[in-house]
Design a protein around this motif. Structure first.
Motif, PDB file in Angstrom:
ATOM      1  N   SER A  49       0.830  -1.210   0.000  1.00  0.00           N
ATOM      2  CA  SER A  49       0.000   0.000   0.000  1.00  0.00           C
ATOM      3  C   SER A  49       0.865   1.260   0.000  1.00  0.00           C
ATOM      4  CB  SER A  49      -0.968  -0.002   1.174  1.00  0.00           C
ATOM      5  OG  SER A  49      -0.272   0.086   2.392  1.00  0.00           O
ATOM      6  N   PHE A  50       2.006   1.253   0.696  1.00  0.00           N
ATOM      7  CA  PHE A  50       2.922   2.391   0.643  1.00  0.00           C
ATOM      8  C   PHE A  50       3.450   2.586  -0.776  1.00  0.00           C
ATOM      9  CE2 PHE A  50       3.309   2.456   5.281  1.00  0.00           C
ATOM     10  CZ  PHE A  50       3.483   3.821   5.503  1.00  0.00           C
ATOM     11  N   ILE A  51       3.814   1.490  -1.419  1.00  0.00           N
ATOM     12  CA  ILE A  51       4.326   1.571  -2.788  1.00  0.00           C
ATOM     13  C   ILE A  51       3.240   2.102  -3.722  1.00  0.00           C
ATOM     14  CG2 ILE A  51       5.157   0.211  -4.744  1.00  0.00           C
ATOM     15  CD1 ILE A  51       6.456  -1.675  -2.626  1.00  0.00           C
ATOM     16  N   GLY A  52       2.035   1.584  -3.592  1.00  0.00           N
ATOM     17  CA  GLY A  52       0.933   2.025  -4.439  1.00  0.00           C
ATOM     18  C   GLY A  52       0.584   3.487  -4.245  1.00  0.00           C
ATOM     19  N   TYR A  53       0.538   3.937  -3.002  1.00  0.00           N
ATOM     20  CA  TYR A  53       0.216   5.337  -2.740  1.00  0.00           C
ATOM     21  C   TYR A  53       1.336   6.251  -3.239  1.00  0.00           C
ATOM     22  CZ  TYR A  53      -1.389   9.522  -0.359  1.00  0.00           C
ATOM     23  OH  TYR A  53      -1.814  10.794  -0.094  1.00  0.00           O
ATOM     24  N   GLY A  54       2.579   5.818  -3.074  1.00  0.00           N
ATOM     25  CA  GLY A  54       3.699   6.605  -3.579  1.00  0.00           C
ATOM     26  C   GLY A  54       3.661   6.733  -5.091  1.00  0.00           C
ATOM     27  N   ILE A  55       3.354   5.642  -5.775  1.00  0.00           N
ATOM     28  CA  ILE A  55       3.253   5.682  -7.231  1.00  0.00           C
ATOM     29  C   ILE A  55       2.092   6.566  -7.661  1.00  0.00           C
ATOM     30  CG2 ILE A  55       2.706   4.273  -9.259  1.00  0.00           C
ATOM     31  CD1 ILE A  55       4.404   2.058  -7.951  1.00  0.00           C
ATOM     32  N   PHE A  56       0.982   6.506  -6.933  1.00  0.00           N
ATOM     33  CA  PHE A  56      -0.167   7.366  -7.239  1.00  0.00           C
ATOM     34  C   PHE A  56       0.202   8.840  -7.113  1.00  0.00           C
ATOM     35  CE2 PHE A  56      -3.628   9.854  -5.303  1.00  0.00           C
ATOM     36  CZ  PHE A  56      -4.464   9.953  -6.401  1.00  0.00           C
ATOM     37  N   LEU A  57       0.917   9.206  -6.037  1.00  0.00           N
ATOM     38  CA  LEU A  57       1.311  10.603  -5.859  1.00  0.00           C
ATOM     39  C   LEU A  57       2.290  11.064  -6.935  1.00  0.00           C
ATOM     40  CD1 LEU A  57       1.707  10.915  -1.990  1.00  0.00           C
ATOM     41  CD2 LEU A  57      -0.098  11.854  -3.425  1.00  0.00           C
ATOM     42  N   LEU A  58       3.209  10.191  -7.315  1.00  0.00           N
ATOM     43  CA  LEU A  58       4.140  10.544  -8.386  1.00  0.00           C
ATOM     44  C   LEU A  58       3.407  10.715  -9.716  1.00  0.00           C
ATOM     45  CD1 LEU A  58       7.135   8.216  -7.531  1.00  0.00           C
ATOM     46  CD2 LEU A  58       7.038  10.698  -7.296  1.00  0.00           C
ATOM     47  N   TYR A  59       2.462   9.821  -9.988  1.00  0.00           N
ATOM     48  CA  TYR A  59       1.664   9.935 -11.209  1.00  0.00           C
ATOM     49  C   TYR A  59       0.886  11.251 -11.216  1.00  0.00           C
ATOM     50  CZ  TYR A  59      -2.048   9.007 -14.566  1.00  0.00           C
ATOM     51  OH  TYR A  59      -2.935   9.096 -15.607  1.00  0.00           O
ATOM     52  N   ARG A  60       0.257  11.581 -10.102  1.00  0.00           N
ATOM     53  CA  ARG A  60      -0.512  12.823 -10.018  1.00  0.00           C
ATOM     54  C   ARG A  60       0.393  14.040 -10.173  1.00  0.00           C
ATOM     55  NH1 ARG A  60      -4.148  13.849  -4.840  1.00  0.00           N
ATOM     56  NH2 ARG A  60      -2.120  14.332  -3.961  1.00  0.00           N
ATOM     57  N   TYR A  61       1.592  13.981  -9.610  1.00  0.00           N
ATOM     58  CA  TYR A  61       2.530  15.095  -9.726  1.00  0.00           C
ATOM     59  C   TYR A  61       2.914  15.327 -11.188  1.00  0.00           C
ATOM     60  CZ  TYR A  61       6.902  17.692  -9.558  1.00  0.00           C
ATOM     61  OH  TYR A  61       7.884  18.611  -9.772  1.00  0.00           O
ATOM     62  N   PHE A  62       3.268  14.262 -11.903  1.00  0.00           N
ATOM     63  CA  PHE A  62       3.697  14.414 -13.283  1.00  0.00           C
ATOM     64  C   PHE A  62       2.532  14.759 -14.203  1.00  0.00           C
ATOM     65  CE2 PHE A  62       7.388  11.956 -11.723  1.00  0.00           C
ATOM     66  CZ  PHE A  62       8.357  12.914 -11.999  1.00  0.00           C
ATOM     67  N   GLN A  63       1.329  14.315 -13.899  1.00  0.00           N
ATOM     68  CA  GLN A  63       0.172  14.708 -14.694  1.00  0.00           C
ATOM     69  C   GLN A  63      -0.145  16.187 -14.516  1.00  0.00           C
ATOM     70  OE1 GLN A  63      -1.647  13.115 -17.030  1.00  0.00           O
ATOM     71  NE2 GLN A  63      -0.089  11.522 -16.853  1.00  0.00           N
ATOM     72  N   ASN A  64      -0.001  16.705 -13.295  1.00  0.00           N
ATOM     73  CA  ASN A  64      -0.254  18.127 -13.045  1.00  0.00           C
ATOM     74  C   ASN A  64       0.825  19.010 -13.662  1.00  0.00           C
ATOM     75  OD1 ASN A  64      -2.621  17.635 -11.715  1.00  0.00           O
ATOM     76  ND2 ASN A  64      -1.683  17.682  -9.672  1.00  0.00           N
ATOM     77  N   ASN A  65       2.044  18.503 -13.766  1.00  0.00           N
ATOM     78  CA  ASN A  65       3.120  19.288 -14.363  1.00  0.00           C
ATOM     79  C   ASN A  65       2.963  19.415 -15.865  1.00  0.00           C
ATOM     80  OD1 ASN A  65       4.488  20.096 -12.138  1.00  0.00           O
ATOM     81  ND2 ASN A  65       6.156  18.656 -12.344  1.00  0.00           N
ATOM     82  N   LYS A  66       2.319  18.444 -16.518  1.00  0.00           N
ATOM     83  CA  LYS A  66       2.108  18.520 -17.956  1.00  0.00           C
ATOM     84  C   LYS A  66       1.122  19.625 -18.307  1.00  0.00           C
ATOM     85  CE  LYS A  66       3.159  13.787 -19.238  1.00  0.00           C
ATOM     86  NZ  LYS A  66       2.617  12.534 -19.788  1.00  0.00           N
ATOM     87  N   GLN A  67       0.203  19.900 -17.403  1.00  0.00           N
ATOM     88  CA  GLN A  67      -0.849  20.908 -17.683  1.00  0.00           C
ATOM     89  C   GLN A  67      -0.373  22.268 -17.369  1.00  0.00           C
ATOM     90  OE1 GLN A  67      -4.051  19.709 -15.188  1.00  0.00           O
ATOM     91  NE2 GLN A  67      -4.461  17.891 -16.380  1.00  0.00           N
TER      92      GLN A  67
END
Length: 67
Positions: A49-67
């Motif tokens: 769950s730590f790995i999954g949440y960390g990957i989710f936050l990284l994904y959200r960070y990079f998606q927000n940076n593209k916009q």
């Protein structure tokens, strides 16, 4: 002005927490798998769950940076 500064700060926190969560979960999972054979218990689920949440936050960070 204050709203964009708040979003930038939150975005940086997402990046830092995402990296740390992924590293911590991976480290704990590695330790657990080295110590004993695979047994599905709460420690493995917590590490995953730590790995999954960390990957989710990284994904959200990079998606927000593209916009």
């Amino acid at each position: 002005m204050d709203e964009t500064n708040n979003k930038t700060t939150k975005s940086k926190y997402d990046l830092i927490i995402g990296i740390l969560g992924t590293l911590f979960g991976t480290f704990r999972l590695y330790q657990h798998l080295q110590a004993e054979p695979v047994q599905w218990n709460y420690r493995i689920l917590l590490a995953i769950s730590f790995i999954g949440y960390g990957i989710f936050l990284l994904y959200r960070y990079f998606q927000n940076n593209k916009q």
